[in-house]
Every structure is written in C-alpha cells, then in structure tokens.
Design a protein around this motif. Structure first.
Motif, short mmCIF file in Angstrom:
data_model
loop_
_atom_site.label_atom_id
_atom_site.label_comp_id
_atom_site.label_asym_id
_atom_site.label_seq_id
_atom_site.Cartn_x
_atom_site.Cartn_y
_atom_site.Cartn_z
N GLU A 1 0.81 -1.22 0.00
CA GLU A 1 0.00 0.00 0.00
C GLU A 1 0.85 1.27 0.00
N HIS A 2 2.14 1.13 0.32
CA HIS A 2 3.01 2.29 0.37
C HIS A 2 3.73 2.57 -0.95
N VAL A 3 3.48 1.75 -1.97
CA VAL A 3 4.13 1.94 -3.27
C VAL A 3 3.98 3.37 -3.79
N PRO A 4 2.78 3.97 -3.75
CA PRO A 4 2.65 5.35 -4.26
C PRO A 4 3.56 6.35 -3.56
N ALA B 1 17.28 5.24 -2.46
CA ALA B 1 16.60 4.40 -1.47
C ALA B 1 15.20 4.02 -1.93
N ALA B 2 14.51 4.95 -2.59
CA ALA B 2 13.16 4.66 -3.10
C ALA B 2 13.21 3.57 -4.16
N CYS B 3 14.22 3.62 -5.02
CA CYS B 3 14.40 2.57 -6.03
C CYS B 3 14.59 1.21 -5.35
N GLU B 4 15.43 1.19 -4.33
CA GLU B 4 15.71 -0.07 -3.62
C GLU B 4 14.45 -0.64 -2.98
N VAL B 5 13.66 0.22 -2.36
CA VAL B 5 12.44 -0.24 -1.69
C VAL B 5 11.43 -0.75 -2.73
N LEU B 6 11.29 -0.03 -3.83
CA LEU B 6 10.35 -0.45 -4.87
C LEU B 6 10.74 -1.80 -5.45
N GLY B 7 12.03 -2.04 -5.55
CA GLY B 7 12.48 -3.35 -6.02
C GLY B 7 12.11 -4.44 -5.04
N THR B 8 12.25 -4.15 -3.76
CA THR B 8 11.91 -5.12 -2.72
C THR B 8 10.41 -5.40 -2.69
N LEU B 9 9.59 -4.35 -2.88
CA LEU B 9 8.14 -4.51 -2.84
C LEU B 9 7.63 -5.30 -4.04
N GLY B 10 8.33 -5.17 -5.17
CA GLY B 10 8.01 -5.99 -6.34
C GLY B 10 6.69 -5.70 -7.02
N ALA C 1 4.61 -4.17 -10.01
CA ALA C 1 4.85 -3.83 -11.41
C ALA C 1 4.49 -2.40 -11.76
N GLN C 2 3.61 -1.76 -10.97
CA GLN C 2 3.21 -0.39 -11.29
C GLN C 2 4.38 0.59 -11.12
N ALA C 3 5.43 0.13 -10.45
CA ALA C 3 6.60 0.99 -10.25
C ALA C 3 7.53 0.99 -11.46
N ALA C 4 7.38 0.02 -12.36
CA ALA C 4 8.31 -0.14 -13.48
C ALA C 4 8.51 1.12 -14.32
N PRO C 5 7.45 1.80 -14.77
CA PRO C 5 7.65 2.99 -15.60
C PRO C 5 8.45 4.09 -14.89
#
Length: 206
Positions: free
Chosen positions: A124-127, A143-152, A154-158
């Motif tokens: 829920e914290h992806v946004p 750090a945001a990139c690292e966390v988004l990779g960990t959360l996995g 797909a909406q973060a990809a773009p």
C-alpha cells in the motif's frame, strides 16, 4: 516506582535524567510511557536520545506521534534513535516521515530510516515511494528505487525506467537492480543502453 521515577526524570542534572530514561526502558513497564514522552523535548540531546530508545523498547503506540516529531531534531543522534524506535514500534503512520529522513544530512540517520522502513513498508506504500523516486535528493531517489524493487509491484516499473537516466550513477544502479527484481520485460530496451554506461557498477547491474 512512579513517584521515584518522576523525581529522577525531572532532576536538574541531565545525566540523571538520561539514566532514568534508560532504566525505565529496561524496566519494560508501559506505564512509564506518559512519563517519558515529555523528555523527548528535553533541552539536552542525550536525554532526548535516551527517551527515544526507552519508548522504542516499551512498544506503546501512543509514543509514535511524539517520536515522529523527533525525526526533525537538531541532533543527528536523536534523529537516529527516533528512526530506530519507530521501526521497533511498527506503526505505519511513520512511513511518510521516515521517507523524508532518507535524505538526512547524516549517513547513519539515512541508514536507520532505511532499516526502519524495511520493517514497516507494505504494498500500500508503493505510491509514496513512486513519489519519492523523483525527489531532488539523490539519496532519497536511490533508497526509493531499492524499496520499490523489494516490494516488487509492477506499477513501479515505468517510474524506475525513468531513473535509468538519472544524473547520479548510484540511482541508475539501484533502478537497474530494482527492475531486475520486478522482471518486467518492458524494461529491456531501456536497460540495453546502460550496458555502455560510464560507471561499471551500472553496466554490471544492467
């Protein structure tokens, strides 16, 4: 014990107040929380630090809003202790405030914020991290990139793809690694140019 603790917590000597905070943290009695919270605003930073740590050990959520305020403390040691305590308490309301500390002027505080977020972040914290990935501070973006990779998610990809063109090599590196974890094929044509990046860690990650 409350009367004796209150007397020590209000002692004129800062070292006595600090020791009292530490003792209450070890005691483990949540009844001490209301007595410790005022010490978060003590005039001496060692006392504020000790109060943060004690409240983290006691695990009472009523301390969370007060600890969040200490994330903006003038002393880095207190900010670090607040990050640690919020990670221990595990209350998600601290997440957006901890994200801001990813860009702290002190490395140890940035690390402590990252460690706390590791314990708190959920899908829920992806946004929040998608927003942080465009921050003006490179350390926040990384750090945001690292966390988004960990959360996995797909909406973060773009958004991660955009960071492949970041001016900071460590952000590009983190974006490459995060996209690798996501496994989204749309990233492939954007990763290929980075095989010729000027920084070898980025080339390897790509």
């Amino acid at each position: 014990w409350e009367r004796g603790a209150q007397r020590l917590l209000s002692d004129k000597c800062a070292s006595v107040r600090e020791a009292a905070c530490e003792a209450l943290g070890k005691l483990g009695d949540a009844q001490a929380v209301p007595h410790l919270i005022p010490l978060l605003g003590d005039s001496d930073w060692p006392v504020r630090r000790a109060a943060c740590e004690a409240l983290g050990k006691l695990g009472d959520a009523q301390a969370v809003p007060h600890l969040i305020k200490r994330l903006r403390d003038s002393d880095w040691f207190v900010r670090l202790a607040a990050c640690w305590a919020l990670g221990k308490l595990g209350d998600a309301q601290a997440v957006p405030h901890l994200i801001k500390r990813l860009g702290d002027s002190d490395w140890s505080v940035r690390h402590a914020a990252r460690e706390a977020l590791n314990k708190l972040v959920k899908a829920e914290h992806v946004p929040l991290f998608v927003q942080a990935i465009h921050d003006s501070d490179w350390s926040v973006r990384r750090a945001a990139c690292e966390v988004l990779g960990t959360l996995g998610d797909a909406q973060a990809a773009p958004h991660l793809i955009k960071r492949l063109r970041d001016s900071d090599w460590s952000v590009r590196h983190a974006a490459c690694e995060a996209l690798g974890k996501l496994g989204d094929a749309q990233a492939v044509p954007h990763l290929i140019p980075l095989l010729g990046d000027s920084d070898w860690p980025v080339r390897r990650a790509a």
